[in-house]
Motif scaffolding. Structure first.
Motif, PDB file in Angstrom:
ATOM      1  N   CYS A 118     -56.967   1.077  -9.285  1.00 58.46           N
ATOM      2  CA  CYS A 118     -55.902   1.944  -7.789  1.00 58.46           C
ATOM      3  C   CYS A 118     -54.478   0.932  -8.535  1.00 58.46           C
ATOM      4  CB  CYS A 118     -55.691   0.648  -6.542  1.00 58.46           C
ATOM      5  SG  CYS A 118     -56.046  -1.143  -6.234  1.00 58.46           S
ATOM      6  N   TYR A 119     -53.194   1.728  -7.717  1.00 57.25           N
ATOM      7  CA  TYR A 119     -51.864   0.829  -8.115  1.00 57.25           C
ATOM      8  C   TYR A 119     -51.096  -0.230  -7.272  1.00 57.25           C
ATOM      9  CZ  TYR A 119     -47.181   0.864  -9.369  1.00 57.25           C
ATOM     10  OH  TYR A 119     -45.885   0.476  -9.630  1.00 57.25           O
ATOM     11  N   LYS A 150     -56.050   6.842  -8.479  1.00 62.32           N
ATOM     12  CA  LYS A 150     -56.208   5.689  -9.669  1.00 62.32           C
ATOM     13  C   LYS A 150     -54.917   5.682 -11.225  1.00 62.32           C
ATOM     14  CE  LYS A 150     -61.531   6.188  -9.400  1.00 62.32           C
ATOM     15  NZ  LYS A 150     -62.914   6.730  -9.998  1.00 62.32           N
ATOM     16  N   VAL A 151     -54.958   4.984 -11.728  1.00 63.84           N
ATOM     17  CA  VAL A 151     -53.978   4.523 -12.635  1.00 63.84           C
ATOM     18  C   VAL A 151     -54.990   4.779 -14.110  1.00 63.84           C
ATOM     19  CG1 VAL A 151     -52.142   3.551 -13.897  1.00 63.84           C
ATOM     20  CG2 VAL A 151     -52.110   3.286 -11.003  1.00 63.84           C
ATOM     21  N   GLY A 182     -57.367  -7.849 -13.295  1.00 65.87           N
ATOM     22  CA  GLY A 182     -58.341  -8.505 -12.332  1.00 65.87           C
ATOM     23  C   GLY A 182     -59.516  -7.953 -12.511  1.00 65.87           C
ATOM     24  N   ASP A 183     -60.477  -7.638 -11.001  1.00 65.96           N
ATOM     25  CA  ASP A 183     -61.245  -6.362 -10.552  1.00 65.96           C
ATOM     26  C   ASP A 183     -60.612  -4.985 -10.603  1.00 65.96           C
ATOM     27  OD1 ASP A 183     -63.026  -8.454 -10.328  1.00 65.96           O
ATOM     28  OD2 ASP A 183     -62.506  -8.103  -7.938  1.00 65.96           O
ATOM     29  N   THR A 184     -59.459  -5.123 -10.521  1.00 68.89           N
ATOM     30  CA  THR A 184     -58.670  -3.710 -10.676  1.00 68.89           C
ATOM     31  C   THR A 184     -58.729  -3.098 -11.983  1.00 68.89           C
ATOM     32  OG1 THR A 184     -56.195  -4.555 -11.315  1.00 68.89           O
ATOM     33  CG2 THR A 184     -56.496  -4.180  -8.590  1.00 68.89           C
ATOM     34  N   HIS A 363     -41.967   2.263  -7.167  1.00 68.36           N
ATOM     35  CA  HIS A 363     -43.173   2.645  -7.733  1.00 68.36           C
ATOM     36  C   HIS A 363     -43.403   3.154  -8.882  1.00 68.36           C
ATOM     37  CE1 HIS A 363     -45.825   0.723  -4.217  1.00 68.36           C
ATOM     38  NE2 HIS A 363     -44.869  -0.037  -4.612  1.00 68.36           N
ATOM     39  N   ILE A 364     -44.147   3.342  -9.820  1.00 64.79           N
ATOM     40  CA  ILE A 364     -44.310   4.055 -11.025  1.00 64.79           C
ATOM     41  C   ILE A 364     -45.563   5.224 -11.211  1.00 64.79           C
ATOM     42  CG2 ILE A 364     -43.973   4.491 -13.369  1.00 64.79           C
ATOM     43  CD1 ILE A 364     -42.535   1.900 -13.783  1.00 64.79           C
TER      44      ILE A 364
END
Length: 411
Positions: A118-119, A150-151, A182-184, A363-364
């Protein structure tokens, strides 16, 4: 005659907290050395507040006073400064000057590819911070967000330490990214970027002619607001020295000002024999530079003098180009900086862009770094597609102003 390796660059800490740090460079001279030193200092997030230069054409003595971040790895800065000084080799423990016979080989390019689930705010800046701390230089970047949030990040990087081909260095990089994200962080891969892989980073999109004309104009139109107060005075005098041309510059200070002057002189193959620089606490800068051409003579041709002054004025007035434009229904941030003739780009531009957008809570959605030949000059162009969301988007003029201030050090 020789000089001890540890005496090439000496960094003296300030006597009192808040004072500037003094950097002394004593080494063989070369055209463009000042530019190379200033690029390294800018890369470490430091600003030069005062400087003195002196050379006899073979040996130089440079003293720079710097301010900025407090968490600097001074030992690493010293090492990087020594590396840009003309080559030296060891005989009985003493290092001597050896002339350069060939250009250094181009660094290997690696593809860093990873997915995030996720962003989150400032994601791209946080990744950029990690890569900068690891001394990985971002050459190209492609960042995109999928419809499900998702990124996917593709970073084309080079390694200052030249170790990214090793398993240990790659594991270190992945570990630092995982610690930050982290978990991202779902997956992360690093591989050598061959010619066919690097080609996909070259940006198939073109710059619309209207935008190119506006961003890359060689004229300095009358401005209002942020840049209007940035008055620039450049004077040339051939009467004070029998063998040197004196250039006197008075202008508003900005981040990397000395680098911008020195890279321009380097691109013109001009050597600084003597010089001084001072930035006042009020934000004004003064430079006195005694220069010669590649043939060791002063600049007497009025056309050459005018061309040099015109280029210096433009580089000081507009060292980076910033614009916020429409890209269909979306908003796109464009930032461009000139590339040195040596092929090196300006340090920390992407870092500053992402930090400014993070501070603006913008945000980008996607980002690209590509290079374009525009009007016989190579430019590094950053194209940032912004995600305005459903809330209250930041006005475009505020985005442009915020990014420009961060890049110029006026924040």
């Amino acid at each position: 005659m020789g000089i001890l390796y540890q005496d090439i660059v000496v960094i003296s800490p300030p006597a009192n907290a808040g004072d500037s740090t003094m950097i002394t460079v004593n080494c063989p001279d070369k055209t463009g050395l000042g530019c190379d030193l200033c690029r390294v200092i800018l890369r470490f997030g430091l600003s030069i507040c005062k400087g003195d230069f002196s050379t006899d054409g073979k040996w130089c003595y440079i003293v720079l006073w710097v301010v900025g971040k407090t968490n600097i790895r001074w030992d690493l800065l010293e090492k990087r400064l020594v590396e840009v000084c003309p080559s030296h080799y060891s005989t009985s423990g003493i290092y001597y000057y050896r002339p350069e016979n060939q250009e250094p080989k181009s660094p290997d390019v690696f593809l860093l590819k990873f997915w995030c689930s996720c962003y989150r705010k400032g994601l791209l800046h946080d990744v950029t911070q990690v890569l900068c701390d690891l001394e990985l230089t971002i050459r190209r970047v492609k960042v995109s967000t999928t419809p499900d949030g998702k990124v996917m990040d593709l970073f084309f990087v080079t390694d200052t330490r030249e170790l990214l081909h090793t398993k240990e260095r790659r594991n270190e990089t992945i570990h630092c990214l995982r610690t930050e994200l982290g978990d991202t962080l779902q997956s992360c891969e690093i591989e050598s970027a061959g010619a066919e892989v690097t080609a996909c980073s070259q940006g198939t999109s073109f710059l619309p002619s209207a935008i190119a004309d506006e961003m890359f104009s060689l004229e300095a139109p009358a401005l209002s607001g942020l840049l209007a107060s940035n008055s620039i005075s450049i004077a040339v005098d051939n009467s004070l020295s029998p063998s040197h041309t004196l250039i006197q510059i008075h202008c508003k200070d900005h981040k990397g000002l000395i680098y911008d002057v020195m890279r321009t002189l380097k691109d013109y193959n001009i050597q600084v024999s003597y010089g001084r620089f001072f930035a006042s606490p009020k934000g004004n800068s003064e430079l006195d530079l005694f220069i010669v051409q590649a043939d060791g003579k002063k600049i007497v041709d009025p056309n050459k003098r005018n061309a040099l002054c015109s280029r210096l004025r433009m580089e000081l007035w507009h060292p980076l180009r910033v614009a916020v434009v429409s890209r269909g229904p979306d908003t796109e941030l464009l930032v461009a900086n000139p590339v040195e003739l040596s092929g090196r780009g300006r340090p920390l531009v992407f870092y500053d862009i992402t930090l400014a957008l993070k501070n603006l809570n913008t945000h980008i959605f996607s980002a690209e770094i590509t290079r374009h030949m525009i009007r016989d000059r190579e430019w590094e162009v950053y194209r940032i597609l912004l995600e305005e969301g459903n809330g209250h988007p930041v006005p475009r003029n505020k985005i442009e102003e915020g990014v420009r201030k961060m890049l110029m050090g006026w924040e």
